[in-house]
Design a protein around this motif. Structure first.
Motif, PDB file in Angstrom:
ATOM      1  N   TYR A  12      -2.471  -3.446  -5.351  1.00 58.53           N
ATOM      2  CA  TYR A  12      -3.067  -2.635  -4.282  1.00 58.53           C
ATOM      3  C   TYR A  12      -4.655  -2.550  -4.780  1.00 58.53           C
ATOM      4  O   TYR A  12      -5.393  -2.988  -4.080  1.00 58.53           O
ATOM      5  CB  TYR A  12      -2.560  -1.337  -4.140  1.00 58.53           C
ATOM      6  CG  TYR A  12      -3.569  -0.362  -3.352  1.00 58.53           C
ATOM      7  CD1 TYR A  12      -3.842  -0.652  -1.939  1.00 58.53           C
ATOM      8  CD2 TYR A  12      -4.238   0.592  -4.135  1.00 58.53           C
ATOM      9  CE1 TYR A  12      -4.658   0.313  -1.263  1.00 58.53           C
ATOM     10  CE2 TYR A  12      -5.182   1.612  -3.327  1.00 58.53           C
ATOM     11  CZ  TYR A  12      -5.087   1.305  -2.005  1.00 58.53           C
ATOM     12  OH  TYR A  12      -6.097   2.109  -1.191  1.00 58.53           O
ATOM     13  N   ILE A  33       0.946  -1.305  -0.008  1.00 55.08           N
ATOM     14  CA  ILE A  33      -0.112  -0.048  -0.053  1.00 55.08           C
ATOM     15  C   ILE A  33       0.875   0.944  -0.013  1.00 55.08           C
ATOM     16  O   ILE A  33       0.614   2.248  -0.615  1.00 55.08           O
ATOM     17  CB  ILE A  33      -0.937   0.066   1.104  1.00 55.08           C
ATOM     18  CG1 ILE A  33      -1.954  -1.105   1.168  1.00 55.08           C
ATOM     19  CG2 ILE A  33      -1.755   1.322   1.170  1.00 55.08           C
ATOM     20  CD1 ILE A  33      -2.910  -1.133   2.380  1.00 55.08           C
ATOM     21  N   ALA A  39       2.278   1.935  -3.414  1.00 55.79           N
ATOM     22  CA  ALA A  39       1.332   2.113  -4.397  1.00 55.79           C
ATOM     23  C   ALA A  39       1.722   3.612  -5.018  1.00 55.79           C
ATOM     24  O   ALA A  39       1.567   3.551  -6.399  1.00 55.79           O
ATOM     25  CB  ALA A  39      -0.159   1.929  -4.168  1.00 55.79           C
ATOM     26  N   PRO A  40       1.801   4.570  -4.497  1.00 59.75           N
ATOM     27  CA  PRO A  40       1.901   5.980  -5.130  1.00 59.75           C
ATOM     28  C   PRO A  40       3.135   6.097  -6.087  1.00 59.75           C
ATOM     29  O   PRO A  40       3.043   6.968  -6.885  1.00 59.75           O
ATOM     30  CB  PRO A  40       2.224   6.737  -4.024  1.00 59.75           C
ATOM     31  CG  PRO A  40       1.547   6.357  -2.861  1.00 59.75           C
ATOM     32  CD  PRO A  40       1.802   4.716  -3.124  1.00 59.75           C
TER      33      PRO A  40
END
Lengths: 377, 447
Positions: free
Chosen positions: A255, A185, A188-189
């Protein structure tokens, strides 16, 4: 006796149902195919309009005519007796005749339809500067040479991405809340950066600093003579690009898959299946994976569109001899026919990818198969 | 709506990723403001174009100066000495009859472990007919004197010692920037100490003069280093910030607002408008965006604003419109829309006053997550060589680095600096967007 009849009746019904579902799939695929054809047509027409905004397509065609005329004249021994002026005049008149023959004097609206047709049928003309490896100027043969490497790299990357993100998503949804889950998580960006960007880092680390893997290209230089070693060399050259493709998308994909699976595994029918005592594997396959697959395919589609479009820079960074690298070369040399042609090819490649996914979609989506609830949009 | 926003803001603080994202974005915004104040637009463009030899005194491909903190072997920074700025370096003695000597001594302490990259002397002379003469001599810390050259100086003369093959020959085939600094006992080591470049000038006219400046080009420069054209990378790093932020934000906000309007119109009017918008959407979604942008950049204009316009126009369509459509379909069914219709509100009023305000909160995470993709799109175009022709941007740095084999030659800083800022910008918005998405999207909460 009666039993046999019912069995026969049942199988007939089944056959009919299968037939009608096949019918629906065929119909759905046909409709999607037509839509995609329209899309490609519009894409190609747009490319022609943009390129022609500066009169470039016309220039392109006229340049070709001039070239072929001058070659023709140079090869004709009769012309050797003409003075330079006479020869120029003759050339000019021949060019003009050809322009009229080809209809280049007609208004653009009519001609653009012709260009569209030759674009759609991949009759892409001749390149201004670029040559194919075999020395041909035909844009079609230049593109043909480059298509293979692009397809090899992108198909490998995309397939790996699809299955690994699916597997990782499932794995994470099972292990929801663990460190790995939180890590993915948090990562993810990073997927906001395109593949070429990660590629640069990978080259820096594994080629420039560590020297383990090649900087780019498709086979080592000089290329190995045996097929096996050439294959191994290509494989080695593919490690970094494919890894870059994976890194650029896998975190966000995994994700979103995981989140999706989590949402779906809290549905009532999953609880019901659990109560029935089905195994976890069975539940995942039949009640979680199956209903989410169409949505997953749709979202994968968007990822793939992004990957295709990013391929231009991606291949440039890795010096991969594909269509993207060709586009970059054509931009640098301002080779208009090749640039227009690569746009056409990308329109086709995107459409074909989408079409393939649409067929898979039709096969897995129960709405297309049974309900006939129309297209996905 | 205000309540929703302030509520969202309060929730935001509970997400560490959102806080970090906000801090990054604020940092970048400050950097952008600083860039625009410190280096005005026209100045940035002028510097990056590099006309009029603005960069003649900076070294080529120099690494950032702070590298020295991390290595035991200290690399040189550039040493620049000018007689025009420091008159004490120059001594003029009148010999009568219009003839005078004009001597200068550049004395500097060289305590680095690395050799410099280049050596140059620049002359500025004033004369009407007879050119001044200058004899150059190099004095090493251990007292060796090496004659360099005898020059007849023009009004503006650049004499590159490093490229003078005669000096190379005199030094036994070693390039001057090494030979002049090398320890005679160990040619691979620098002899540390005080060096002198002595110039003995002769002036033949009344009122004539000669000024000189010595540049010992180092291997390090400034905060960010320099590129292949000696330009200070700091400028592009600084100016890339406002460009990237403006491009990303305008493109994201512009296209998401337009998408929202289209979604609202599609739902409200329904019928053939809805059909048309959905069909157009299907087509545009799989158009090859980048090749089209490339063609526009090649055939029309590379100006960042033209590209921005096209990006917004094509970015309106996409998966976004479908999700807005789904939301508006729900809104359309709510009671207050019926009420509005009952009192006779027109379509425009209903769309603008009742439907869109309801959706705006969900718009925010949408466009925040879109910003990075547009920032990277600008970089992508620049890397392809289709960046704005005049503005220095991060992508153009990467393009230069890529084109000059920065990774092959080991100029990692050239790639890493813009890449770091790009990643920072991307991460900042993406982290904030992810958190916002969770706040505004209740289905995701708690997962």
């Amino acid at each position: 006796m009666q039993n046999i009849e019912t069995a026969q009746g049942q199988s007939a019904v089944m056959r009919q149902r299968r037939l009608s579902s096949l019918n629906r799939i065929v119909k759905y695929v046909l409709v999607r195919g037509l839509t995609l054809l329209v899309t490609v047509t519009i894409g190609v027409y747009l490319a022609i309009l943009i390129a022609n905004g500066g009169g470039y397509v016309d220039e392109m065609r006229k340049g070709q005519i001039r070239e072929s005329v001058s070659i023709q004249m140079a090869g004709d021994p009769e012309n050797a007796f003409l003075t330079l002026q006479e020869r120029r005049a003759l050339e000019e008149s021949m060019v003009n005749t050809q322009i009229e023959q080809l209809g280049l004097h007609r208004p653009f609206a009519i001609r653009s339809v012709e260009y569209l047709w030759s674009g759609l049928t991949l009759d892409l003309g001749r390149a201004d500067y670029l040559l194919s490896d075999s020395g041909s100027r035909q844009v079609r043969s230049i593109l043909g040479e480059r298509l293979g490497p692009t397809l090899l790299l992108m198909a490998t990357g995309q397939l790996l991405l699809f299955f690994s993100s699916l597997a990782l998503g499932l794995f994470l949804s099972r292990r929801y809340g663990t460190f790995l889950d939180k890590f993915i998580i948090a990562m993810a960006p990073t997927s906001s950066a395109p593949a070429w960007f990660w590629g640069m880092f990978l080259i820096l680390i594994f080629a420039a600093v560590l020297g383990w893997l090649p900087f780019g290209g498709m086979v080592g230089a000089p290329p190995p003579t045996s097929t096996f070693w050439r294959f191994m060399s290509t494989l080695k050259h593919m490690i970094l690009p494919v890894t870059a493709l994976l890194i650029s998308s896998i975190f966000a994909s995994a994700y979103s898959r995981r989140t999706f699976f989590l949402i779906y595994s809290s549905e009532d029918y999953v609880e019901m299946a659990k109560a029935k005592g089905l195994s976890d594997r069975e539940i995942e396959r039949r009640y979680v994976l199956r209903p989410t697959l169409p949505t997953i395919i749709t979202s994968f589609l968007l990822t793939i569109i992004g990957l295709w479009v990013g391929a231009i820079v991606f291949e440039t960074v890795f010096n991969w001899p594909g269509i993207g690298r060709l586009t970059q070369q054509a931009i640098n040399m301002f080779d208009t026919p090749v640039i227009v042609a690569t746009t056409v090819i990308y329109a086709y490649l995107l459409a074909v990818t989408v079409f393939l996914l649409d067929i898979i979609y039709a096969l897995v989506d129960p709405r297309v198969k049974i309900g006939g609830g129309g297209t996905k949009s | 709506m205000k309540a929703t926003l302030s509520n969202a803001f309060r929730q935001l603080r509970r997400y560490p990723s959102a806080v970090v994202g906000c801090i990054i974005i604020l940092l970048l915004v400050f950097m952008a403001i600083y860039a625009m104040i410190a280096i005005p637009y026209s100045e940035a463009v002028r510097l990056w174009r590099g006309a009029d030899n603005v960069w003649i005194q900076t070294p080529r491909n120099a690494a950032p100066a702070w590298f020295n903190y991390f290595y035991r072997e200290k690399q040189p920074e550039s040493i620049v000495m000018k007689t025009a700025e420091d008159p004490s370096l120059k001594q003029v003695v009148d010999l009568g009859g219009g003839v005078s000597t004009s001597d200068f001594v550049f004395e500097f302490d060289y305590q680095y472990d690395g050799f410099p990259t280049e050596l140059s002397v620049f002359f500025d002379a004033q004369y009407s007919a007879a050119r001044p003469n200058v004899a150059l001599k190099w004095v090493t810390p251990d007292g060796r004197e090496i004659p360099i050259a005898d020059l007849s100086v023009r009004a503006s003369e650049n004499y590159s010692i490093s490229q003078d093959t005669k000096v190379t020959r005199r030094l036994g085939g070693v390039v001057p920037e090494r030979g002049l600094f090398a320890d005679p006992n160990n040619p691979n080591k620098v002899l540390k100490g005080t060096y002198q470049l002595v110039g003995e000038g002769l002036i033949f006219e009344e009122g004539s003069s000669v000024d000189a400046s010595l540049v010992v080009y180092g291997k390090l420069h400034g905060i960010a280093g320099t590129d292949h054209r000696r330009r200070d990378i700091t400028i592009a790093l600084l100016w890339g910030t406002p460009v990237a932020l403006a491009f990303g934000l305008v493109a994201a906000v512009g296209s998401s607002i337009a998408t929202m309007f289209l979604g609202a119109a599609s739902v409200w009017f329904g019928g053939w408008i809805d059909w048309l918008i959905r069909r157009i959407n299907e087509v545009v979604m799989i158009l090859p965006l980048l090749p089209i942008l490339i063609m526009i950049g090649l055939f029309y204009s590379r100006s960042i604003w033209v590209i921005l316009g096209v990006v917004i126009a094509l970015g309106i369509f996409g998966s976004g419109i479908l999700s807005y459509r789904a939301m508006f379909l729900q809104v359309k069914e709510s009671g207050y829309i019926d009420a509005a219709r009952a009192y006779g509100a027109g379509s425009g009023r209903i769309i603008f006053r009742y439907m869109i305000p309801k959706i705006i909160p969900t718009l925010i995470p949408g466009f925040v997550t879109q910003v990075p993709s547009f920032v990277f799109l600008e970089a992508t175009l620049s890397v392809l060589g289709l960046g704005d022709p005049v503005l220095p941007t991060w992508g153009k740095l990467l393009n230069d680095a890529q084109g000059n084999g920065a990774l092959l030659n080991g100029y990692f800083y050239w790639v890493l600096e813009p890449a770091f800022l790009l990643m920072l910008a991307g991460l900042g918005f993406a982290m904030l967007g992810f958190a916002l998405d969770r706040i505004f999207n209740p289905r995701l909460r708690g997962i």
